[in-house]
Design an enzyme around this catalytic site. Structure first.
Site, short mmCIF file in Angstrom:
data_model
loop_
_atom_site.label_atom_id
_atom_site.label_comp_id
_atom_site.label_asym_id
_atom_site.label_seq_id
_atom_site.Cartn_x
_atom_site.Cartn_y
_atom_site.Cartn_z
N ILE A 1 -25.97 10.03 -33.20
CA ILE A 1 -26.68 11.31 -33.16
C ILE A 1 -25.74 12.51 -33.21
CG2 ILE A 1 -28.80 10.53 -32.01
CD1 ILE A 1 -27.56 11.36 -29.35
N GLY B 1 -15.79 16.58 -30.37
CA GLY B 1 -14.34 16.55 -30.24
C GLY B 1 -13.88 15.22 -29.68
N TYR B 2 -14.73 14.62 -28.92
CA TYR B 2 -14.37 13.42 -28.21
C TYR B 2 -14.52 12.19 -29.07
CZ TYR B 2 -14.56 10.40 -24.04
OH TYR B 2 -14.33 9.46 -23.08
N LYS C 1 -17.74 9.90 -31.50
CA LYS C 1 -19.14 9.84 -31.92
C LYS C 1 -20.07 9.75 -30.71
CE LYS C 1 -18.45 7.92 -36.46
NZ LYS C 1 -18.56 6.77 -37.35
N LYS D 1 -21.29 8.58 -25.40
CA LYS D 1 -20.17 9.20 -26.10
C LYS D 1 -19.06 8.19 -26.17
CE LYS D 1 -19.73 14.03 -25.18
NZ LYS D 1 -18.93 14.93 -24.35
N ASP E 1 -14.97 25.23 -22.71
CA ASP E 1 -15.43 25.02 -24.08
C ASP E 1 -16.93 25.28 -24.18
OD1 ASP E 1 -15.00 24.57 -26.76
OD2 ASP E 1 -15.10 22.38 -26.61
#
Ligand SMILES: *[C@@H]1O[C@H](CO)[C@@H](O)[C@H](O)[C@H]1NC(C)=O
Ligand SMILES: *[C@@H]1O[C@H](CO)[C@@H](O)[C@H](O)[C@H]1NC(C)=O
Ligand SMILES: *[C@@H]1O[C@H](CO)[C@@H](O)[C@H](O)[C@H]1NC(C)=O
Ligand SMILES: *[C@@H]1O[C@H](CO)[C@@H](O)[C@H](O)[C@H]1NC(C)=O
Ligand SMILES: *[C@@H]1O[C@H](CO)[C@@H](O)[C@H](O)[C@H]1NC(C)=O
Ligand SMILES: *[C@@H]1O[C@H](CO)[C@@H](O)[C@H](O)[C@H]1NC(C)=O
Ligand SMILES: *[C@@H]1O[C@H](CO)[C@@H](O)[C@H](O)[C@H]1NC(C)=O
Length: 922
Positions: free
Chosen positions: A592, A596-597, A599, A614, A710
């Site tokens: 989805i 930055g981390y 998928k 994540k 962020d």
């Protein structure tokens, strides 16, 4: 070449080195040349130590930066064939010993700060093919000895302070094609001996102090395409009529040269594309005969031309620019009707005394300069790319949302045959990508600007072909083509030059950016024989590819459980298998988002709960410590405006975080142009308030306080009722903790992270992180909410744009028109709050608590119905959240029961206005 050397590769490296050493044993640089290089080094000033490798070992076999060697059949030594010291911040002088590099083919010192003169000894290097000394501060005169270089193809000494005459000996440069000597202080005449140069294509001598007559004999050259000699003083001489006999000529540019006499017949030049004779003292009438149909530019302004404008000029099919300003023209023929797209300038002529005749052609144009431009403004609705990699989207990519690392290319057309790039942009893209062997969408012209000359400065981005990264060999290939003038553009674009070549994300792989390491020639030089070098290149390339791929397999860390010092309450530990089952084996259809981390997948747990998983990208795998920190941190945070952590998975080489699932995705999705059901004003207001409360909780209620670092629209998620929840604490850092005396340090210094466009300029400049950095970012989010714009879209910064509109008093043009209803008064309050948050001065920004209070006040000011609607949706939203987290996260890893009442932040949940705000650290 093995300079990246991660230890797992030591063995590969070793094999490679042994292999190499075996091959080159007994080989070394010719001692005279080795000494010459040392002498050259001794005269250079190298402030950033680019030549640090020039201290050790043998030049050709010890990777000396910029030194490329080959073997020649006549002896057993290696010889220096290229010196590639392009843009290395070098100053100092060129040592005469350079003349001892008897096999040198390319001498490239462009864009440094060299002073002194060009040593005459250079004339001893008869093998020279390329001399690129442009963009330095060289002075003195040109040595006659350069004339001995009969293999010289390209001489670039432009943009220096070289004085004295152009040596007549240049007549012996029988291979020369490119003579670029513009922007110096050369004096004397253009030697008519240059007419003997059979290969000469481009003669650029503009912006010097040249004098005397223009040599009529120049017409005898057989291949001359460009004469650009503007800004010299050929006092009183006229344009030689013989120039009509240069059949190859494409461009004649003699602006501001003190030329007199009449314009000769130029009809003998079949493909003349660019004619600039402006700012002279030319007299008589404009030649009435037809000019070449290729012509794009005719500039005859600021002369003493009289009579009429040739009617047939307006029928020239490729014409872009026609300038007759400030002459004595007194008639316009009826048949003169240039197409609309052509810029025609006529002011300052007697014909303008009769406005009816001149029909709108007489408006003085303050600047007649051609427009600069930017790349296409494509809006892309993708999750943001990892910031640490310099990834970005290719706006032209046929496959959207591939985060890719481009190469940056500063590029300049030195003498283009056009005066308006817009209609040639497509042709340029096709031509340049074709010679670079790229697909057309791999080239993005970020911007182009006309500079004095006129020359066209461009900033290009080259993107990999539908992948994230170029391979190393692609990077090497592209740089070689551009830096070595191995490509030729269409004649219309004239000669080009490379201003810079930015490696961006590839820098790590090439620690000596700009050095020999980039050139396949290096390898060829070190390893004797092309076959061997080919093997080496592929070994190196494979090595880099392997390094990339195998990171995941090689990184091995003790499992998190063995490292957890504190027990993590309220979060579950999942097995890799559970995660795989939940996501149908990480099937693409479950994906989805990308952050930055890594998928993000939608997963269905065995107990029926829907979660967001994540999965750390291999590049963002954290050390166990950071991972633990993140989990510990998250597990303690409970607020209805924060996405809650349900669990994690840390097995083998996988790290995953399991969060509550937010069915309505990111806020950015709902602001995008393609969003089908745009949020209404009160929804947006509620989202803003929710986000502010979530962050306020982090700042004031979390213990210790947390700065998010962020905040952005892709980190604000919406639940089923469109209530906002702040996500992604991956970049979070704890706020300063009072020291023993109880005073708070004012900021935390840390590496700058975060997302461009949202970054507090102060933080960016000083690395000083304060809670006001989050305030700035939230201000940008508020601006996006109201305008729908992105923080940065192709150079336009939302803060600047909105501020300008706000100051002009007309905010209606920037408000997102997809909101059906937007009360101007409240919108103005909202906007004014957002702009306060985005002030450069940190102290002038409000605190998060002030923001939440003001947003709450604005919400209360909504008309009855609107207000009710939004409050209801918020209450149910938060209820849903609570229920969801209740059902998900109650068994801890240690089997203890977890009580949600220990979650702080309840004070914020009840009243709209936070109760604790005095505690914010200053
Ligand atoms: C070139 O550099 C690499 C890494 O810096 C080094 O391992 C290698 O030995 C060098 N090659 C030679 C021939 O010195
Ligand atoms: C050259 O030196 C000047 C100052 O003397 C400096 O401003 C400029 O940046 C330098 N250029 C390069 C390429 O190092
Ligand atoms: C250039 O070469 C000539 C002979 O080819 C030699 O006599 C002269 O010394 C050389 N000059 C330099 C500076 O190397
Ligand atoms: C060109 O070279 C020849 C010898 O090769 C020499 O005689 C002549 O003087 C040179 N011409 C000029 C203009 O220097
Ligand atoms: C144009 O100027 C030239 C001299 O500058 C003059 O001889 C000629 O008669 C002028 N022609 C017209 C039409 O005025
Ligand atoms: C000039 O135009 C002709 C046809 O119109 C074309 O074939 C030729 O390539 C053009 N030359 C240049 C230099 O653009
Ligand atoms: C780029 O990739 C596409 C397939 O994705 C391929 O068709 C095309 O030829 C590639 N372009 C180049 C220049 O390799």
């Amino acid at each position: 070449m093995a300079r990246s050397g991660g230890s797992p590769y030591a063995s590969i490296l070793l094999v490679l080195c042994i292999f190499q050493v075996t091959v080159v044993r007994g080989q070394s640089t010719h001692p005279i040349e080795a000494n010459a290089l040392n002498a050259i080094k001794a005269r250079l000033i190298d402030p950033i130590n680019k030549l640090k490798k020039w201290n050790r070992g043998d030049p050709c076999t010890s990777n000396w930066t910029g030194v490329i060697c080959h073997k020649i059949p006549s002896d057993t030594y290696l010889h220096v064939t290229e010196l590639e010291l392009f843009k290395m911040n070098l100053s100092g002088t060129l040592a005469p010993e350079i003349g001892l590099l008897s096999q040198l083919r390319n001498l490239n010192f462009m864009w440094n700060n060299l002073t002194g003169n060009i040593p005459k000894e250079i004339g001893n290097i008869t093998t020279l093919n390329l001399i690129a000394l442009n963009g330095n501060q060289l002075s003195g005169s040109l040595p006659d000895e350069i004339g001995y270089l009969k293999n010289l193809n390209r001489l670039q000494i432009d943009q220096n302070q070289i004085s004295g005459p152009i040596p007549k000996s240049f007549a012996n440069l029988t291979s020369i094609k490119h003579l670029h000597m513009n922007n110096n202080s050369l004096s004397g005449e253009i030697p008519s001996e240059l007419s003997r140069l059979p290969e000469l294509l481009h003669l650029l001598v503009d912006a010097n102090n040249l004098s005397g007559p223009l040599p009529p004999k120049l017409a005898e050259t057989r291949s001359l395409k460009i004469i650009q000699a503007d800004n010299n003083n050929f006092s009183g001489s006229s344009i030689p009529a013989t120039y009509n006999n240069i059949p190859t000529l494409l461009k004649l540019s003699l602006r501001n040269c003190s030329l007199q006499g009449v314009i000769p017949d130029l009809t003998g030049i079949p493909e003349l594309g660019y004619l600039d004779l402006s700012w002279n003292q030319l007299t008589g009438s404009i030649p009435v005969d037809r000019l070449a149909s290729n012509i794009t530019t005719i500039d005859l302004s600021h002369n003493f031309l009289n009579g009429t404008i040739p009617a047939n000029f307006s029928g020239l099919p490729n014409l872009q620019f026609l300038n007759f300003e400030s002459n004595s023209l007194d008639t316009i023929p009826a048949a003169f009707e240039p197409p609309k797209a052509v810029i025609v300038l006529l002011s300052g002529n007697p014909v303008c005394d009769n406005p009816a005749r001149a029909a709108g052609l007489c408006q003085p144009k303050s600047v007649s300069e051609a427009p600069s431009g930017q790349g296409p403004q494509v809006s892309i609705d993708c999750a943001s790319c990892p910031t640490d990699k310099n990834y970005e989207y290719n706006p032209l990519s046929p496959i959207p949302c591939i985060c890719a690392a481009p190469l940056g290319v500063g590029f300049r057309l030195k003498s283009p045959g056009i005066s308006d790039f817009r209609s040639y942009k497509k042709a340029f893209e096709m031509d340049s990508t074709s010679v670079l062997n790229l697909s057309i969408y791999q080239l993005y012209i970020e911007r182009y600007t006309w500079e004095a000359g006129p020359r066209l400065n461009m900033h290009l981005k080259l993107f990999p072909n539908n992948t994230n990264l170029f391979t190393m060999s692609e990077v090497v290939r592209l740089r070689q083509l551009l830096a070595g003038w191995e490509i030729t553009l269409l004649d219309i674009f004239g000669p080009y030059e490379l201003l810079n070549f930015t490696l961006g994300s590839y820098e790590d792989e090439f620690p000596d950016a700009g050095s020999s390491g980039l050139k396949k020639g290096t390898l060829a030089g070190i390893l004797v024989g092309t076959i061997i070098s080919a093997i080496a290149v592929s070994v190196v390339a494979t090595f880099f590819m392997m390094r990339r791929r195998s990171k995941r397999q090689i990184v091995s860390r003790p499992s998190i459980l063995s490292r957890l010092s504190v027990k993590v309450d309220g979060v579950r530990s999942f097995t890799l298998e559970e995660m795989a089952t939940a996501t149908n084996n990480f099937d693409d259809s479950a994906e989805i988002g990308v952050g930055g981390y890594g998928k993000v997948y939608k997963g269905n747990l065995a107990d029926g709960a829907t979660v967001a998983i994540k999965r750390a990208h291999e590049d963002s795998l954290q050390g166990s410590n950071e991972f633990v920190t993140e989990i510990e941190l998250l597990s303690r945070l409970h607020h209805r405006n924060l996405v809650s952590l349900i669990g994690y998975c840390d097995e083998e080489v996988e790290q995953m975080l399991v969060y509550e699932f937010m069915p309505n995705g990111t806020l950015r999705d709902h602001l995008s142009e393609t969003c089908k059901r745009p949020l209404n004003f009160s929804q947006r207001l509620n989202v803003a308030l929710g986000a502010a409360k979530g962050i306020l909780y982090l700042h004031t209620e979390a213990d210790p306080p947390i700065f998010h670092r962020d905040v952005k629209t892709t980190n604000i998620l919406l639940d089923s009722k469109f209530a906002a929840k702040v996500a992604d604490f991956g970049l979070s850092k704890l706020a300063p903790i009072p020291d023993v005396e109880g005073t708070l340090p004012e900021h935390i210094s840390t590496v700058v992270k975060g997302t461009p466009g949202y970054l507090d300029p102060e933080y960016f400049l000083t690395n000083k992180l304060t809670e006001k950095s989050d305030v700035y970012s939230l201000g940008v989010v508020l601006l996006e909410l109201l305008t729908g714009m992105k923080p940065i879209q192709f150079g336009k910064n939302i803060v600047r744009e909105v501020k300008a509109a706000y100051q002009s008093g007309d905010i209606s043009r920037i408000i997102d028109s997809r909101m059906s209803w937007c009360p101007p008064e409240l919108a103005t309050r909202f906007l004014s709050l957002a702009l306060k948050c985005c002030q450069g001065d940190t102290d002038a920004r409000p605190y998060m608590a002030d923001i939440a209070r003001e947003l709450d006040d604005i919400r209360r000011a909504l008309p009855e119905g609107e207000d009710l609607l939004s409050v209801t949706s918020m209450e149910t939203g938060s209820l849903a959240t609570l229920t969801q987290s209740t059902s998900n996260s109650f068994i801890t890893t240690t089997g203890e029961h977890f009580d949600s009442s220990h979650a702080s932040g309840s004070s914020l949940m009840d009243s709209g206005v936070p109760s604790r705000m005095a505690v914010t650290p200053r």
